[in-house]
Design a protein around this motif. Sequence first.
Motif, short mmCIF file in Angstrom:
data_model
loop_
_atom_site.label_atom_id
_atom_site.label_comp_id
_atom_site.label_asym_id
_atom_site.label_seq_id
_atom_site.Cartn_x
_atom_site.Cartn_y
_atom_site.Cartn_z
N VAL A 104 -35.90 47.32 -43.85
CA VAL A 104 -35.20 48.74 -43.12
C VAL A 104 -34.29 49.50 -43.99
CG1 VAL A 104 -33.68 49.08 -41.00
CG2 VAL A 104 -35.48 47.44 -40.80
N GLN A 105 -33.46 48.85 -44.66
CA GLN A 105 -32.54 49.44 -45.52
C GLN A 105 -33.23 50.19 -46.45
OE1 GLN A 105 -29.70 47.03 -47.23
NE2 GLN A 105 -28.45 48.53 -48.28
N ASN A 106 -34.01 49.58 -47.22
CA ASN A 106 -34.95 50.31 -48.18
C ASN A 106 -35.39 51.47 -47.71
OD1 ASN A 106 -34.41 48.65 -50.25
ND2 ASN A 106 -36.07 47.41 -50.14
N THR A 107 -36.14 51.44 -46.42
CA THR A 107 -36.81 52.62 -45.78
C THR A 107 -35.78 53.63 -45.72
OG1 THR A 107 -38.23 50.97 -44.51
CG2 THR A 107 -38.08 53.39 -43.77
N LEU A 151 -47.54 51.30 -55.83
CA LEU A 151 -46.64 51.32 -56.99
C LEU A 151 -45.83 50.21 -57.06
CD1 LEU A 151 -45.42 55.10 -56.92
CD2 LEU A 151 -47.05 54.04 -58.68
N TYR A 152 -45.27 49.64 -56.02
CA TYR A 152 -44.53 48.20 -56.16
C TYR A 152 -45.12 47.19 -56.43
CZ TYR A 152 -45.52 45.97 -51.29
OH TYR A 152 -46.19 45.23 -50.45
N GLN A 153 -44.49 46.26 -56.96
CA GLN A 153 -44.86 44.68 -57.30
C GLN A 153 -43.58 43.81 -56.73
OE1 GLN A 153 -44.89 44.37 -61.38
NE2 GLN A 153 -45.37 46.51 -61.33
N PRO A 154 -43.85 42.43 -56.57
CA PRO A 154 -43.00 41.69 -56.18
C PRO A 154 -41.66 41.88 -57.02
CG PRO A 154 -45.07 40.42 -56.30
CD PRO A 154 -45.47 41.80 -56.76
N SER A 155 -41.66 42.19 -58.33
CA SER A 155 -40.31 42.14 -58.93
C SER A 155 -39.62 43.20 -58.30
CB SER A 155 -40.61 42.39 -60.41
OG SER A 155 -41.20 43.64 -60.68
N THR A 156 -40.47 44.43 -57.82
CA THR A 156 -39.32 45.58 -57.43
C THR A 156 -39.36 45.55 -55.84
OG1 THR A 156 -41.45 47.08 -57.36
CG2 THR A 156 -39.95 47.22 -59.40
N TYR A 157 -39.68 44.61 -54.95
CA TYR A 157 -39.55 44.43 -53.49
C TYR A 157 -38.18 44.92 -53.28
CZ TYR A 157 -44.22 42.46 -52.74
OH TYR A 157 -45.54 42.08 -52.34
N SER A 158 -37.29 44.31 -54.07
CA SER A 158 -35.65 44.38 -53.69
C SER A 158 -35.29 45.95 -53.36
CB SER A 158 -34.91 43.86 -54.66
OG SER A 158 -34.97 44.59 -55.78
N VAL A 202 -40.23 49.01 -44.23
CA VAL A 202 -40.84 48.43 -43.21
C VAL A 202 -42.53 48.33 -43.03
CG1 VAL A 202 -41.00 48.43 -40.52
CG2 VAL A 202 -38.79 49.20 -41.92
N ASN A 203 -43.05 49.54 -43.21
CA ASN A 203 -44.59 49.40 -43.23
C ASN A 203 -45.08 48.51 -44.05
OD1 ASN A 203 -44.83 51.22 -41.02
ND2 ASN A 203 -45.03 53.14 -42.40
N THR A 204 -44.74 48.39 -45.42
CA THR A 204 -45.26 47.48 -46.28
C THR A 204 -45.03 46.12 -45.93
OG1 THR A 204 -43.50 47.61 -47.82
CG2 THR A 204 -45.33 48.82 -48.39
N TRP A 205 -43.80 46.00 -45.34
CA TRP A 205 -43.57 44.49 -44.79
C TRP A 205 -44.61 44.19 -43.64
CZ3 TRP A 205 -41.70 42.02 -40.50
CH2 TRP A 205 -41.02 41.01 -40.39
N VAL A 206 -44.53 45.04 -42.79
CA VAL A 206 -45.50 44.98 -41.63
C VAL A 206 -46.94 44.65 -42.02
CG1 VAL A 206 -46.71 46.22 -39.73
CG2 VAL A 206 -44.07 46.17 -39.78
#
Lengths: 358, 327
Positions: free
Chosen positions: B99-102, B267-274, B279-283
């Motif tokens: 949520v915060q990232n969004t 574009l993302y990968q586990p190392s940049t999840y932070s 929300v949408n990618t998490w969903v």
Amino acid sequence: MAGVTLSRIVKAYGSLEVVHGIDLDVKEREFVVLVGPSGCGKSTTLRMIAGLEEITGGELSIDGRYVNRVAPKDRDVAMVFQNYALYPHLNVAENMAFGLRIRRTPKAEIKKAIAETAEILGLTEYLHRRPADLSGGQRQRVAMGRAIVRHPKVFLFDEPLSNLDAKLRTQMRAEIKRLHNRLNATSIYVTHDQVEAMTLADRIVVMNDGIIEQIGAPMELFNNPANTFVAGFLGSPPMNQMKGQLTENGAKIGGAEIKVDGMVGNHIGRDVIVGVRPEHAVLKAGKDTSVLPIDLDLVEPLGSEALLHAHHGEDNMVFKAETKGDIGHLSGVSEVHVPASLVKIFDAESGRALDLGA
Amino acid sequence: MPKTMAKELSSEQVIEKPSEAIKNDALTRTIDHFKREWQIYLMLLPTIIWFVVFLYKPMYGLQIAFKDYSIFKGVANSPWVGFEHFETLFTNDQFLRAVQNTIEISALNLLFGFPAPIILALMFNEILHASYKRTAQTIVYLPHFISSVIIAGIVITAFSPSAGIVNTVMGWLGLDPIYFLTQPEWFRPIFVGTGIWQEAGFGSIVFLAAIAGVNPSLYESAVVDGANRWQMMWRITIPSIMPTILIMLIIRIGNIMEVSFELVILLYQPSTYSTADVVNTWVYRQGLQSGQYDLAAAAGLFNAVVAFVLVIVANTLSRRLSRTSLW
């Protein structure tokens, strides 16, 4: 205040020339009206004076200074546009202040100028309204106010009243005239409405097809049109023009012969256009009048007077007659009487007025 | 006809016109209207069908946000669990981070991505040379028509530490190569920048259209008044297109929770999840990859409700402040 001089001004778009080298000298404090049909080059001429159109040829000077290549802002002219050109996002006061703020006029001075101008135009109570909340007449006043606050050398009006309804136009016309008398500023006014031209102008410039047909005071143009174009443009309804031929006694129109003032002498036999203003023909014979038989087509009552639509041979014509409260007596009209002194004669070929030395 | 007769006739007509007749009138008018304008309604139909099939019908499934959903029992027969999934969500660190990232990515997008097309449109408007203008416009519109997958491919290649142009140029300047796409702090600038590159040009069309609608005599009047081009831009063009800007802003704010999902996934990968997980990618990961459909539905519903509230708030504010609104 300053005069404006156009000498041999030409405007061409590519190979298409729309203004063909016109000469005009507008004197200081004069109100000059450029009038003519659509596409005659009057607006283009005005826009060249404003600096919104480049001048293709000739010289333009304002207040004695050659300004062909001077930017609009440095010409010290103010222009009132047909569609008002008010900034919709600014209120009346801000609209009027626009030009002054651009020129970085001190705030106190702007405030004073706006208050004065608003007072003159009766806009004081509307200063905080936006253009969308004003009537057409009020918007037109704001547009003029925006020009007035700047105290320019020359005012340019581009058909400023053509978006108003007829009643409001009459009212605003009078207001512009009063304003000019008060401000005494050099003004150049473009219109296609000959009534506006007649009522407002010190001098009228009649234009047609990119040339000036005639320049002169309104009544001078009305009484002595230089050619059939001017005769047909000024006056409402315009002057009747009938094909004819000069004879010893005057002019022969179809089967009729009417007397003409002046020496027909060496023009006898010449093909001419005979011009008679609708209001100059009368229904009863008078001193020095001649009879013109007509076939009446239609009577249009206007109230105190009526328009008689008629023809004589192939020429259609319109005459004005008093109704005296009733048009019944007009339906039987079969002839009109034309005073010799008011008949105009034009050369049939060139359309120019013939000087008969009357 | 004598006047009295006319009077009688009209009063009779009034009496004979009960409400039923009026209703019939309305019905006839409606039928006539459809008969006359049916082509227009026909053209509207595909859009309505699309809305029903892809946006309204799936709403039926929304109820699983409040159910312990099992694919074997189906949507209707799974037991209700109330707000249990929402409680789970708001105690889940990953979801809260998403949520915060969004919000943070959206804020950056709004700050840099929203003005970009406006600035572009204003710049295009100042180009006088017609063919140069057309060429420039075409070049900036192009990325919009390229699939996000290819866009992401280009970005990944450009920022690659071995062959990427960015690192190559940095090498010339004597800088050490950076593996941009694995660094959390670089994700957002790259993501927002890519978004601008892809959409700013196309987005500028709306503003160019608004600029084209400004009355040209306003500019002429300003020229006579002595305004230069800079002043005309600030005092005429921008205020004149402000209603359009505000409408676009309302739409944009409504979409704040909808960070470009495909581009993040690409574009993302586990190392940049932070910094990248929204929300949408998490969903998507929870719902489709881990099969927790009910929890994912709850998260999606939360997202939608927030977006709905945001649109209403933005629209109300805009209507109050500038008399411009979507409805």
